[in-house]
Design a protein around this motif. Sequence first.
Motif, PDB file in Angstrom:
ATOM      1  N   GLY A   1       0.830  -1.187   0.000  1.00 47.53           N
ATOM      2  CA  GLY A   1       0.000   0.000   0.000  1.00 47.53           C
ATOM      3  C   GLY A   1       0.870   1.245   0.000  1.00 47.53           C
ATOM      4  N   ASP A   2       0.633   2.152   0.955  1.00 48.06           N
ATOM      5  CA  ASP A   2       1.419   3.382   1.020  1.00 48.06           C
ATOM      6  C   ASP A   2       2.521   3.317   2.067  1.00 48.06           C
ATOM      7  OD1 ASP A   2      -0.091   3.442   3.282  1.00 48.06           O
ATOM      8  OD2 ASP A   2      -1.063   5.370   2.879  1.00 48.06           O
ATOM      9  N   ILE A   3       2.929   2.100   2.440  1.00 48.37           N
ATOM     10  CA  ILE A   3       4.050   1.918   3.375  1.00 48.37           C
ATOM     11  C   ILE A   3       5.268   1.436   2.591  1.00 48.37           C
ATOM     12  CG2 ILE A   3       4.878   0.822   5.471  1.00 48.37           C
ATOM     13  CD1 ILE A   3       2.467   2.600   5.936  1.00 48.37           C
ATOM     14  N   LEU A   4       6.382   2.130   2.757  1.00 45.52           N
ATOM     15  CA  LEU A   4       7.645   1.758   2.120  1.00 45.52           C
ATOM     16  C   LEU A   4       8.523   1.075   3.155  1.00 45.52           C
ATOM     17  CD1 LEU A   4       9.740   2.049  -0.275  1.00 45.52           C
ATOM     18  CD2 LEU A   4      10.488   4.146   0.894  1.00 45.52           C
ATOM     19  N   TYR A   5       9.184  -0.024   2.740  1.00 45.96           N
ATOM     20  CA  TYR A   5      10.114  -0.735   3.617  1.00 45.96           C
ATOM     21  C   TYR A   5      11.509  -0.675   3.013  1.00 45.96           C
ATOM     22  CZ  TYR A   5       5.671  -2.525   5.256  1.00 45.96           C
ATOM     23  OH  TYR A   5       4.382  -2.618   5.727  1.00 45.96           O
ATOM     24  N   GLU A   6      12.467  -0.306   3.851  1.00 44.37           N
ATOM     25  CA  GLU A   6      13.857  -0.174   3.424  1.00 44.37           C
ATOM     26  C   GLU A   6      14.728  -1.103   4.252  1.00 44.37           C
ATOM     27  OE1 GLU A   6      17.295   3.335   3.417  1.00 44.37           O
ATOM     28  OE2 GLU A   6      15.757   3.230   4.982  1.00 44.37           O
ATOM     29  N   ARG A   7      15.430  -2.021   3.581  1.00 46.05           N
ATOM     30  CA  ARG A   7      16.417  -2.857   4.281  1.00 46.05           C
ATOM     31  C   ARG A   7      17.763  -2.164   4.202  1.00 46.05           C
ATOM     32  NH1 ARG A   7      16.596  -8.269   5.498  1.00 46.05           N
ATOM     33  NH2 ARG A   7      15.025  -8.811   3.936  1.00 46.05           N
ATOM     34  N   ARG A   8      18.240  -1.788   5.355  1.00 46.28           N
ATOM     35  CA  ARG A   8      19.541  -1.129   5.467  1.00 46.28           C
ATOM     36  C   ARG A   8      20.381  -1.970   6.404  1.00 46.28           C
ATOM     37  NH1 ARG A   8      19.169   4.272   8.239  1.00 46.28           N
ATOM     38  NH2 ARG A   8      17.232   4.413   7.059  1.00 46.28           N
ATOM     39  N   ASP A   9      21.346  -2.696   5.849  1.00 48.86           N
ATOM     40  CA  ASP A   9      22.155  -3.638   6.626  1.00 48.86           C
ATOM     41  C   ASP A   9      21.221  -4.676   7.270  1.00 48.86           C
ATOM     42  OD1 ASP A   9      24.520  -2.301   5.940  1.00 48.86           O
ATOM     43  OD2 ASP A   9      24.197  -0.835   7.534  1.00 48.86           O
ATOM     44  N   SER A  10      21.197  -4.769   8.597  1.00 52.31           N
ATOM     45  CA  SER A  10      20.387  -5.805   9.259  1.00 52.31           C
ATOM     46  C   SER A  10      19.085  -5.257   9.826  1.00 52.31           C
ATOM     47  CB  SER A  10      21.193  -6.451  10.391  1.00 52.31           C
ATOM     48  OG  SER A  10      21.569  -5.478  11.357  1.00 52.31           O
ATOM     49  N   GLU A  11      18.700  -4.043   9.393  1.00 49.00           N
ATOM     50  CA  GLU A  11      17.468  -3.436   9.885  1.00 49.00           C
ATOM     51  C   GLU A  11      16.519  -3.141   8.740  1.00 49.00           C
ATOM     52  OE1 GLU A  11      17.678  -0.937  14.006  1.00 49.00           O
ATOM     53  OE2 GLU A  11      18.368   0.073  12.199  1.00 49.00           O
ATOM     54  N   ILE A  12      15.222  -3.264   9.027  1.00 52.97           N
ATOM     55  CA  ILE A  12      14.198  -2.854   8.077  1.00 52.97           C
ATOM     56  C   ILE A  12      13.459  -1.659   8.662  1.00 52.97           C
ATOM     57  CG2 ILE A  12      12.046  -3.496   6.932  1.00 52.97           C
ATOM     58  CD1 ILE A  12      13.101  -6.335   6.752  1.00 52.97           C
ATOM     59  N   HIS A  13      13.434  -0.560   7.898  1.00 59.43           N
ATOM     60  CA  HIS A  13      12.769   0.671   8.314  1.00 59.43           C
ATOM     61  C   HIS A  13      11.470   0.804   7.537  1.00 59.43           C
ATOM     62  CE1 HIS A  13      16.271   2.486  10.495  1.00 59.43           C
ATOM     63  NE2 HIS A  13      16.907   1.568   9.760  1.00 59.43           N
TER      64      HIS A  13
END
Length: 413
Positions: free
Chosen positions: A395-407
């Motif tokens: 939907g309108d949520i973006l997920y970003e994997r940065r190293d070992s974290e998901i924002h």
Amino acid sequence: MAATAGGIVLNGTAARSQFTPADEEQPVYGPAVSTPATLEHLWAHDSEGSGAPLTTKGNLVTVDPDGTLIGRDAGSGEQQWSYSHAGRFCAATFYADTLVAAFDGASGCSDVTALNPTTQQYSSTRQSAFPDVMTLTSTWRHALALSPERLEIWRDDLVRTIEYGAVEAPQEAGMQPRSGCTLGSAALTDERFAVAERCPGDDSVRLTVSETVPEDNREPEEIASDVTGADELWVLGMTDEDTLALTRRGADWAVEWFTSPEHYSPVLMLPGEPTITPAPETLAGDDTQLRWFDGTSTHAFDLTSGTYAWTAPVATGPGVTGGWSPDPEDRTARDWVLVPAGGRFVVVDHASGAPIRWLDATPDDDDAAVPDADPGADHPPVVEAASVTGLSQIGDILYERRDSEIHAYKMRG
């Protein structure tokens, strides 16, 4: 039949696993279509893995260090369900409304389970010998499991349609077209799959294109197979007719369009060896476009014509197509791409790559959105080479994997 079914439940992969469902059916969200103007940071969770965050139509799926899959509410990030297995986690993918996960079993990554994350039910399971290393990619109808020794393709009910490569069972002798080959990379459509392989006696990388669903799943049906003259070759993607690949021929590096293994044309010449060679985490796209992140830039290619489209010169990953869904029934207009760029994001035109606006991950920054500025690069962010950022959306949520974290970010128009 009842006794057999009971044996599968007791002795199969489900017997070695624990599925803790949510209290209610999980929601389903359609893809976002509005071009974002700001990003509001919501939360972050640790997760094992690499590449684009694993999502379903309603859940972000994170992976704990022990291999437990956690289904999280798309917006709040709160845990809704979990799935754990006795063996080591190998790989997972979402297709045909099912989440398919492979774990280490009696023989390599052999225990595979399909869950319906919306209705919170087991869908199907399979057990078969597979090497200890597996990557999973998928269309909406099929999944491709790849290792250097062997390749398999599964339907949405986990029935195998193809096995290719090393087959140990003596009753399968002579059914594979070649033996002793090392499989390097592969891609598939629902009609065909392509694999790059190095085989004994060949003087260059071989490209093989075969049917995704042959008459006999033990015997591949080749459409074309031949050496390419390339010293190295990575399959980037394909259509039902042609294959896009990165090649090295001596000192020359190029992305090439193969109409057959021996007939190809250059699409994009590279100045030298890329910082990162292609892997699942560096590739993204949709039904008309494929993007590859080479370690410093993201290159886009038109799959309908086999041509080069554009390059985002400042990037840390292959990006995500706005409004895209792998489910054909959910697909919407795709006119923008969000490309990560060292803690910031640039929204670009899907067809031309022309920058539309820069977005910051911190909404309190006065420069979080610059709709009218030319982001072509007066003040581009500083990007460390070889860092790979994976993006997904529900939907309108973006997920970003940065190293070992998901924002997680709320995309606001």
